[in-house]
Design an enzyme around this catalytic site. Structure first.
Site, PDB file in Angstrom:
ATOM      1  N   ALA A  16       0.848  -1.187   0.000  1.00 55.96           N
ATOM      2  CA  ALA A  16       0.000   0.000   0.000  1.00 55.96           C
ATOM      3  C   ALA A  16       0.884   1.237   0.000  1.00 55.96           C
ATOM      4  CB  ALA A  16      -0.906  -0.002   1.231  1.00 55.96           C
ATOM      5  N   TYR A  17       0.347   2.313  -0.513  1.00 52.52           N
ATOM      6  CA  TYR A  17       1.059   3.585  -0.560  1.00 52.52           C
ATOM      7  C   TYR A  17       0.566   4.470   0.565  1.00 52.52           C
ATOM      8  CZ  TYR A  17       3.135   1.970  -4.745  1.00 52.52           C
ATOM      9  OH  TYR A  17       3.874   1.219  -5.613  1.00 52.52           O
ATOM     10  N   ILE A  18       1.513   4.991   1.336  1.00 57.98           N
ATOM     11  CA  ILE A  18       1.208   5.892   2.439  1.00 57.98           C
ATOM     12  C   ILE A  18       1.282   7.332   1.941  1.00 57.98           C
ATOM     13  CG2 ILE A  18       1.808   6.534   4.813  1.00 57.98           C
ATOM     14  CD1 ILE A  18       0.959   3.519   4.287  1.00 57.98           C
TER      15      ILE A  18
END
Length: 161
Positions: free
Chosen positions: A29-31
């Site tokens: 996932a991208y933060i």
């Protein structure tokens, strides 16, 4: 400073599987996701977790910094994901002196299969396996970041593969 130099291709058929390892499940996932940088978290099926910062606009070369992190912290970071969590299985496939990474996507991008090869120099010309198709290096719709953010439509990506 670490540099990531890689080329990316669509995969044609199943011929790569005969030389592949057993593969490892990945959730990522991208933060943070911006045009020129991203911060992502990855959880691996073997219990490892990593956080990666990538910086740069270039399609072929970017700065990359990776660190192992605590699995529980990584799980917690998934709650802060920008967009969707990407699910895939990554296989390593040796070919003519390079190790190719073949990602078989699940979820919204089920059916998409992409191969990447990391290079030591922008001048490297790896021997292309007979199972790679069209090169998609630099096509943002095939980046994990675009897929996570919903910028690319999974169905249309599968049709192009």
């Amino acid at each position: 400073m670490a540099k990531e130099i890689e080329r990316k291709f669509l995969v044609s058929g199943q011929r790569w599987r005969s030389a592949a390892n057993e593969g490892i499940a990945i959730r990522q996932a991208y933060i943070v996701a911006q045009d020129d940088r991203s911060l992502r978290v990855r959880l691996y099926g073997d219990g490892r977790a990593r956080i990666t910062l990538k910086v740069g606009h270039a399609a072929l070369v970017r700065d990359e910094y990776e660190f192992d992190i605590d699995r529980d912290e990584a799980e917690d970071m998934l709650r802060h994901a920008v967009g969707k969590v990407i699910e895939k299985v990554r296989y390593k496939v040796p070919h003519e002196g390079h190790v190719w990474e073949v990602d078989v996507y699940d979820g919204a991008h089920r059916g998409l299969v992409i191969a990447e090869v990391e290079l030591s120099s922008i001048h490297d010309e790896p021997e292309l396996p007979n199972w790679v198709g069209r090169e998609v290096t630099g096509e943002s719709r095939y980046s994990n970041q675009s897929m996570a953010l919903g910028i690319s439509n999974g169905a249309s990506l599968r049709q192009l593969a």
